[in-house]
Design an enzyme around this catalytic site. Sequence first.
Site, short mmCIF file in Angstrom:
data_model
loop_
_atom_site.label_atom_id
_atom_site.label_comp_id
_atom_site.label_asym_id
_atom_site.label_seq_id
_atom_site.Cartn_x
_atom_site.Cartn_y
_atom_site.Cartn_z
N ASN A 111 5.60 -5.60 12.04
CA ASN A 111 5.19 -6.42 13.19
C ASN A 111 5.83 -7.81 13.22
O ASN A 111 6.04 -8.36 14.30
CB ASN A 111 3.66 -6.51 13.28
CG ASN A 111 3.02 -7.13 12.06
OD1 ASN A 111 3.62 -7.21 11.00
ND2 ASN A 111 1.79 -7.55 12.22
N GLU A 208 -1.25 -8.67 1.44
CA GLU A 208 -1.59 -9.18 2.78
C GLU A 208 -1.84 -7.96 3.64
O GLU A 208 -0.91 -7.32 4.13
CB GLU A 208 -0.42 -10.00 3.35
CG GLU A 208 -0.09 -11.26 2.58
CD GLU A 208 -1.11 -12.36 2.78
OE1 GLU A 208 -2.03 -12.21 3.62
OE2 GLU A 208 -1.02 -13.38 2.09
N CYS A 242 -2.08 -8.57 12.32
CA CYS A 242 -3.10 -8.30 11.30
C CYS A 242 -4.36 -9.15 11.48
O CYS A 242 -5.46 -8.69 11.26
CB CYS A 242 -2.52 -8.55 9.92
SG CYS A 242 -1.82 -10.20 9.75
N GLU A 422 -0.09 -16.58 1.17
CA GLU A 422 1.25 -16.96 1.58
C GLU A 422 1.14 -18.33 2.23
O GLU A 422 0.09 -18.68 2.78
CB GLU A 422 1.82 -15.93 2.57
CG GLU A 422 2.02 -14.61 1.85
CD GLU A 422 2.90 -13.60 2.53
OE1 GLU A 422 2.76 -13.41 3.75
OE2 GLU A 422 3.72 -12.98 1.84
N1 LIG Z 1 -2.24 -9.65 6.20
C1 LIG Z 1 -1.02 -9.79 6.71
O1 LIG Z 1 -0.37 -10.83 6.55
C2 LIG Z 1 -0.39 -8.67 7.51
C3 LIG Z 1 0.73 -8.96 8.28
C4 LIG Z 1 1.31 -7.95 9.03
C5 LIG Z 1 0.77 -6.66 9.01
N2 LIG Z 1 -0.31 -6.40 8.25
C6 LIG Z 1 -0.90 -5.04 8.26
O2 LIG Z 1 0.13 -4.06 8.21
C7 LIG Z 1 -0.28 -2.85 8.86
C8 LIG Z 1 0.79 -2.40 9.82
O3 LIG Z 1 2.00 -2.34 9.19
P1 LIG Z 1 2.67 -0.97 8.68
O4 LIG Z 1 2.26 0.16 9.54
O5 LIG Z 1 4.12 -1.24 8.48
O6 LIG Z 1 1.96 -0.80 7.25
P2 LIG Z 1 2.26 0.29 6.12
O7 LIG Z 1 1.27 0.05 5.05
O8 LIG Z 1 2.38 1.65 6.70
O9 LIG Z 1 3.75 -0.06 5.60
C9 LIG Z 1 4.07 -1.34 5.11
C10 LIG Z 1 5.29 -1.24 4.21
O10 LIG Z 1 4.97 -0.46 3.06
C11 LIG Z 1 5.95 0.56 2.84
N3 LIG Z 1 5.28 1.67 2.18
C12 LIG Z 1 4.59 2.69 2.75
N4 LIG Z 1 4.07 3.49 1.80
C13 LIG Z 1 4.41 2.95 0.61
C14 LIG Z 1 4.15 3.30 -0.76
N5 LIG Z 1 3.42 4.38 -1.08
N6 LIG Z 1 4.65 2.52 -1.73
C15 LIG Z 1 5.38 1.41 -1.44
N7 LIG Z 1 5.67 1.03 -0.17
C16 LIG Z 1 5.19 1.79 0.84
C17 LIG Z 1 6.44 0.85 4.26
O11 LIG Z 1 7.70 1.48 4.23
C18 LIG Z 1 6.50 -0.55 4.85
O12 LIG Z 1 7.66 -1.24 4.44
C19 LIG Z 1 -1.58 -3.21 9.56
O13 LIG Z 1 -2.66 -2.73 8.82
C20 LIG Z 1 -1.58 -4.74 9.55
O14 LIG Z 1 -2.84 -5.32 9.64
C21 LIG Z 1 -0.90 -7.37 7.50
O1 LIG Z 2 0.35 -9.84 11.34
C1 LIG Z 2 -0.23 -10.73 10.76
C2 LIG Z 2 0.09 -12.19 10.76
C3 LIG Z 2 1.38 -12.47 10.11
C4 LIG Z 2 2.46 -12.93 10.71
N1 LIG Z 2 3.40 -13.03 9.77
C5 LIG Z 2 2.90 -12.64 8.61
N2 LIG Z 2 1.64 -12.33 8.83
#
Ligand SMILES: NC(=O)c1ccc[n+]([C@@H]2O[C@H](COP(=O)([O-])OP(=O)(O)OC[C@H]3O[C@@H](n4cnc5c(N)ncnc54)[C@H](O)[C@@H]3O)[C@@H](O)[C@H]2O)c1
Ligand SMILES: O=CCc1c[nH]cn1
Length: 448
Positions: A111, A208, A242, A422
């Site tokens: 995202n 995160e 997120c 972060e």
């Molecule tokens: N807290 C934050 O700062 C933050 C920021 C952005 C997104 N998010 C969260 O991310 C999610 C959406 O993103 P997404 O769909 O890319 O998440 P995801 O967990 O599917 O994937 C995230 C990353 O992990 C990798 N990955 C997947 N399985 C793995 C494994 N078994 N071992 C190691 N790496 C692996 C993916 O290839 C990708 O690069 C939402 O839940 C969102 O809330 C959190």
């Molecule tokens: O998606 C969640 C907020 C954010 C933006 N950059 C890193 N985290």
Amino acid sequence: DKKEVDLAVQSAKAAFKIWRKKSGMERSRILLEAARIIRERKDEIATVETINNGKSVFEARLDIDTSWQCLEYYAGLAASMGGEHVQLPGGSFGYTRREPLGVCVGIGAWNYPFQIASWKSAPALACGNAMVFKPSPFTPVSTLLLAEIYTEAGVPPGLFNVVQGGAATGQFLCQHRDVAKVSFTGSVPTGKKIMELASKGVKPVTLELGGKSPLIIFSDCDIENAVRGAMMANFLTQGEVCCNGTRVFVQREILDKFTEEVVKQTKKIKIGDPLEEDTRMGPLINRSHLQHVLGFIEQAKNEGAKVLCGGDLCVPEDPKLKDGYYMTPCVLGNCKDGMTCVKEEIFGPVMSILSFDTEAEVLERANDTNFGLAAGVFTRDIQRAHRVVAELQAGVCYINNYNVSPVELPFGGYKMSGFGRENGRVTIEYYSQLKTICVEMGDVESVF
Ligand SMILES: NC(=O)c1ccc[n+]([C@@H]2O[C@H](COP(=O)([O-])OP(=O)(O)OC[C@H]3O[C@@H](n4cnc5c(N)ncnc54)[C@H](O)[C@@H]3O)[C@@H](O)[C@H]2O)c1
Ligand SMILES: O=CCc1c[nH]cn1
């Protein structure tokens, strides 16, 4: 694959040997140069990010701003990271050194691709570490620009490496014996797997993760600002954020007025080609995610929520966009705490409105979730604002605003939204380790 991951880690390890010997001032100068290049190339990087992710170019530019700001911020801290000196009896003394960890791994979500890579690499590099970064396979492109920029700015070759791939590549990275730390941004289920993998090598992790954050709107608020705040809390990056405040609790006295205005503003959001200047909502990340989000809306209707606007597949008039993954931003009314749309992270443009009567009641309901990433409150009563945020179980709380991310402030979650931080000064502690040195100035007094 495993061999490529190993090559990236070995090259980062070689670069680390050079980088760790540099003074904070030397590292700072290179990070400042990288920040300058990002600023100079902002429009180009934002365009790549828009093609990469689908967010509007207007928003992508804001992401690039918080990226170079993050590099500048940690460049500013690089020279002042140090330990302390402690006087001991008899002229002896001790001191501490803050040292880098080694090769750190960053794994990112789709995202905020460029921003996530910047938020992880800037503190890591400022502390003297190397980083191997794996972006999401859905958004592989913009992180490569960051790698090129670091190289152009003067980091040793291999200090910031990018490896492409999905879960298997991520697993190789987390298990690699020469990796000292893993910083992960993504979903809760993947976060748990990463923690498990890293635990085998006793590697520290920063997680995160996702959220289902509450936004509480009291009847004494400035209603125009509260509506703007709710829009910011729900519809940036097609709702794929997120920390979004997707559970919007509105005090009953202003429920109708607030709802009417929020629906009016939501209907005005310009959906379309994200590269056009006036677009404010582009397509979702891919078709399966679009179906997933639309499925939540169907389920919400079945569970008794009322669709007040949007929630449909959208085919923009421009023929070149006809196969895009577009939907209309949705506001759901008549929501109740037990509904799926109120309990689960949807990660799309869907706002759920709930009503409440008292402060004590709304606090109880707002905290009744396993997530704890963010929360917000709108009120003109300053005492109430601080009393409420003190009780909210969330790592990031907003008073009379939402989803602003100054890099000077730490960002991260409570509960199942993760741990570690972060941004902000505290993140130095997550990318360094403390060595204690004890110096004897007299003779050894042996007990033997
Ligand atoms: N807290 C934050 O700062 C933050 C920021 C952005 C997104 N998010 C969260 O991310 C999610 C959406 O993103 P997404 O769909 O890319 O998440 P995801 O967990 O599917 O994937 C995230 C990353 O992990 C990798 N990955 C997947 N399985 C793995 C494994 N078994 N071992 C190691 N790496 C692996 C993916 O290839 C990708 O690069 C939402 O839940 C969102 O809330 C959190
Ligand atoms: O998606 C969640 C907020 C954010 C933006 N950059 C890193 N985290």
